[in-house]
Design a protein around this motif. Structure first.
Motif, PDB file in Angstrom:
ATOM      1  N   GLY A 144     -26.727  23.131  -7.657  1.00 42.95           N
ATOM      2  CA  GLY A 144     -26.090  24.433  -7.459  1.00 42.95           C
ATOM      3  C   GLY A 144     -24.929  24.643  -8.415  1.00 42.95           C
ATOM      4  O   GLY A 144     -24.736  25.739  -8.952  1.00 42.95           O
ATOM      5  N   ALA A 145     -24.154  23.573  -8.647  1.00 42.76           N
ATOM      6  CA  ALA A 145     -23.047  23.655  -9.608  1.00 42.76           C
ATOM      7  C   ALA A 145     -23.591  23.952 -11.009  1.00 42.76           C
ATOM      8  O   ALA A 145     -22.986  24.716 -11.768  1.00 42.76           O
ATOM      9  N   GLY A 146     -24.722  23.358 -11.339  1.00 44.52           N
ATOM     10  CA  GLY A 146     -25.357  23.663 -12.623  1.00 44.52           C
ATOM     11  C   GLY A 146     -25.729  25.128 -12.720  1.00 44.52           C
ATOM     12  O   GLY A 146     -25.521  25.768 -13.758  1.00 44.52           O
ATOM     13  N   ALA A 147     -26.254  25.672 -11.630  1.00 48.55           N
ATOM     14  CA  ALA A 147     -26.618  27.095 -11.612  1.00 48.55           C
ATOM     15  C   ALA A 147     -25.382  27.978 -11.756  1.00 48.55           C
ATOM     16  O   ALA A 147     -25.422  29.000 -12.456  1.00 48.55           O
ATOM     17  N   VAL A 148     -24.281  27.599 -11.108  1.00 50.24           N
ATOM     18  CA  VAL A 148     -23.041  28.370 -11.238  1.00 50.24           C
ATOM     19  C   VAL A 148     -22.581  28.367 -12.699  1.00 50.24           C
ATOM     20  O   VAL A 148     -22.173  29.403 -13.237  1.00 50.24           O
ATOM     21  N   GLN A 149     -22.684  27.227 -13.352  1.00 48.11           N
ATOM     22  CA  GLN A 149     -22.267  27.141 -14.753  1.00 48.11           C
ATOM     23  C   GLN A 149     -23.182  27.972 -15.657  1.00 48.11           C
ATOM     24  O   GLN A 149     -22.712  28.598 -16.619  1.00 48.11           O
ATOM     25  N   LEU A 196     -13.145  33.350  -9.928  1.00 47.22           N
ATOM     26  CA  LEU A 196     -12.306  32.357  -9.257  1.00 47.22           C
ATOM     27  C   LEU A 196     -13.064  31.662  -8.131  1.00 47.22           C
ATOM     28  O   LEU A 196     -12.934  30.448  -7.942  1.00 47.22           O
ATOM     29  N   ALA A 197     -13.887  32.412  -7.388  1.00 47.61           N
ATOM     30  CA  ALA A 197     -14.693  31.802  -6.318  1.00 47.61           C
ATOM     31  C   ALA A 197     -15.688  30.802  -6.910  1.00 47.61           C
ATOM     32  O   ALA A 197     -15.886  29.711  -6.358  1.00 47.61           O
ATOM     33  N   SER A 198     -16.296  31.160  -8.039  1.00 47.73           N
ATOM     34  CA  SER A 198     -17.232  30.251  -8.709  1.00 47.73           C
ATOM     35  C   SER A 198     -16.526  28.978  -9.149  1.00 47.73           C
ATOM     36  O   SER A 198     -17.049  27.871  -8.974  1.00 47.73           O
ATOM     37  N   LEU A 199     -15.344  29.130  -9.710  1.00 43.62           N
ATOM     38  CA  LEU A 199     -14.588  27.965 -10.154  1.00 43.62           C
ATOM     39  C   LEU A 199     -14.205  27.081  -8.976  1.00 43.62           C
ATOM     40  O   LEU A 199     -14.270  25.849  -9.060  1.00 43.62           O
ATOM     41  N   PHE A 200     -13.825  27.706  -7.869  1.00 42.47           N
ATOM     42  CA  PHE A 200     -13.470  26.951  -6.665  1.00 42.47           C
ATOM     43  C   PHE A 200     -14.671  26.138  -6.170  1.00 42.47           C
ATOM     44  O   PHE A 200     -14.539  24.957  -5.821  1.00 42.47           O
ATOM     45  N   VAL A 201     -15.838  26.755  -6.157  1.00 48.03           N
ATOM     46  CA  VAL A 201     -17.060  26.059  -5.750  1.00 48.03           C
ATOM     47  C   VAL A 201     -17.313  24.853  -6.660  1.00 48.03           C
ATOM     48  O   VAL A 201     -17.641  23.753  -6.184  1.00 48.03           O
ATOM     49  N   LEU A 202     -17.145  25.047  -7.960  1.00 48.12           N
ATOM     50  CA  LEU A 202     -17.352  23.937  -8.895  1.00 48.12           C
ATOM     51  C   LEU A 202     -16.364  22.805  -8.647  1.00 48.12           C
ATOM     52  O   LEU A 202     -16.745  21.631  -8.646  1.00 48.12           O
ATOM     53  N   VAL A 203     -15.103  23.136  -8.418  1.00 46.87           N
ATOM     54  CA  VAL A 203     -14.094  22.101  -8.169  1.00 46.87           C
ATOM     55  C   VAL A 203     -14.422  21.335  -6.893  1.00 46.87           C
ATOM     56  O   VAL A 203     -14.334  20.101  -6.856  1.00 46.87           O
ATOM     57  N   VAL A 204     -14.816  22.042  -5.844  1.00 44.48           N
ATOM     58  CA  VAL A 204     -15.125  21.380  -4.570  1.00 44.48           C
ATOM     59  C   VAL A 204     -16.340  20.465  -4.721  1.00 44.48           C
ATOM     60  O   VAL A 204     -16.297  19.287  -4.338  1.00 44.48           O
ATOM     61  N   ILE A 205     -17.433  20.983  -5.263  1.00 39.44           N
ATOM     62  CA  ILE A 205     -18.661  20.189  -5.380  1.00 39.44           C
ATOM     63  C   ILE A 205     -18.446  18.977  -6.280  1.00 39.44           C
ATOM     64  O   ILE A 205     -18.747  17.842  -5.897  1.00 39.44           O
ATOM     65  N   LEU A 206     -17.920  19.216  -7.466  1.00 34.85           N
ATOM     66  CA  LEU A 206     -17.766  18.113  -8.416  1.00 34.85           C
ATOM     67  C   LEU A 206     -16.662  17.144  -7.983  1.00 34.85           C
ATOM     68  O   LEU A 206     -16.779  15.933  -8.189  1.00 34.85           O
ATOM     69  N   GLY A 207     -15.621  17.664  -7.352  1.00 34.39           N
ATOM     70  CA  GLY A 207     -14.574  16.798  -6.821  1.00 34.39           C
ATOM     71  C   GLY A 207     -15.096  15.910  -5.704  1.00 34.39           C
ATOM     72  O   GLY A 207     -14.785  14.712  -5.645  1.00 34.39           O
ATOM     73  N   MET A 208     -15.904  16.489  -4.814  1.00 36.38           N
ATOM     74  CA  MET A 208     -16.517  15.685  -3.742  1.00 36.38           C
ATOM     75  C   MET A 208     -17.428  14.615  -4.331  1.00 36.38           C
ATOM     76  O   MET A 208     -17.438  13.478  -3.857  1.00 36.38           O
ATOM     77  N   ALA A 209     -18.187  14.980  -5.344  1.00 41.42           N
ATOM     78  CA  ALA A 209     -19.086  14.031  -5.967  1.00 41.42           C
ATOM     79  C   ALA A 209     -18.315  12.868  -6.588  1.00 41.42           C
ATOM     80  O   ALA A 209     -18.744  11.706  -6.501  1.00 41.42           O
ATOM     81  N   ALA A 210     -17.180  13.175  -7.196  1.00 40.10           N
ATOM     82  CA  ALA A 210     -16.378  12.122  -7.825  1.00 40.10           C
ATOM     83  C   ALA A 210     -15.718  11.223  -6.789  1.00 40.10           C
ATOM     84  O   ALA A 210     -15.626  10.011  -6.986  1.00 40.10           O
ATOM     85  N   LEU A 211     -15.284  11.788  -5.685  1.00 39.43           N
ATOM     86  CA  LEU A 211     -14.527  11.044  -4.682  1.00 39.43           C
ATOM     87  C   LEU A 211     -15.390  10.496  -3.533  1.00 39.43           C
ATOM     88  O   LEU A 211     -14.987   9.551  -2.868  1.00 39.43           O
TER      89      LEU A 211
END
Length: 165
Positions: free
Chosen positions: A38-43, A144-159
């Motif tokens: 989904g993050a890929g699709a947002v990008q 901004l909502a798209s960026l927030f989604v990316l930060v949450v998904i990718l941040g969760m994946a990293a942590l």
């Protein structure tokens, strides 16, 4: 991508608990992989939004008075940013299991992309012209909502491998 879950074990409580943990971990991993897709699709959406953006922002008109080499630098940087976003999207589609925590490099890249997009949120809010943002409020909020989604998904994946295993 479908993962085979271990069979249910009813004989032992300790074994049953371990199997339950494995099933939950497998489901969380599957969910995270799909979220990264989904993050890929947002990008890809952000890349697509950059196609009409120069016209909407009247870039050619606004850069008309600057020296030619400054215009060239601007356009080359814009194209390079689009290429980087395409690579980010390709990583999300092609290496989602790694980005979801299957490898240290994948977790690093997830963290890097989360930090990249978090910095972009901070710049969007604190640096960009408020009048232009106000004139394009719907697009600004969607971005901004798209960026927030990316930060949450990718941040969760990293942590996630550190905190949620």
């Amino acid at each position: 991508m479908r993962q085979v879950l271990p069979p249910k074990i009813k004989n032992s409580t300790a074994e049953g608990t371990e199997v339950h943990r494995e099933r939950r971990r497998a489901m969380n991993t599957t969910w995270m992989i799909r979220a990264i897709w989904g993050a890929g699709a947002v990008q890809v959406g952000i890349i697509a939004a950059n196609v009409p953006l120069p016209g909407r922002l009247r870039v050619r008109e606004r850069l008309a008075g600057v020296p030619n080499f400054v215009r060239q630098i601007f356009y080359v940087h814009w194209v390079y940013i689009i290429i980087v976003l395409g690579l980010f999207a390709a990583l999300c589609f092609g290496f989602a299991p790694d980005l979801a925590g299957a490898s240290a490099l994948g977790r690093f890249l997830s963290g890097f992309m989360a930090a990249f997009w978090l910095l972009r949120i901070l710049l969007q809010i604190s640096y960009y012209d408020r009048e232009i943002r106000r004139d394009n409020r719907v697009l600004d909020v969607l971005y901004l909502a798209s960026l927030f989604v990316l930060v949450v998904i990718l941040g969760m994946a990293a942590l996630r491998p550190v905190f949620w295993t």
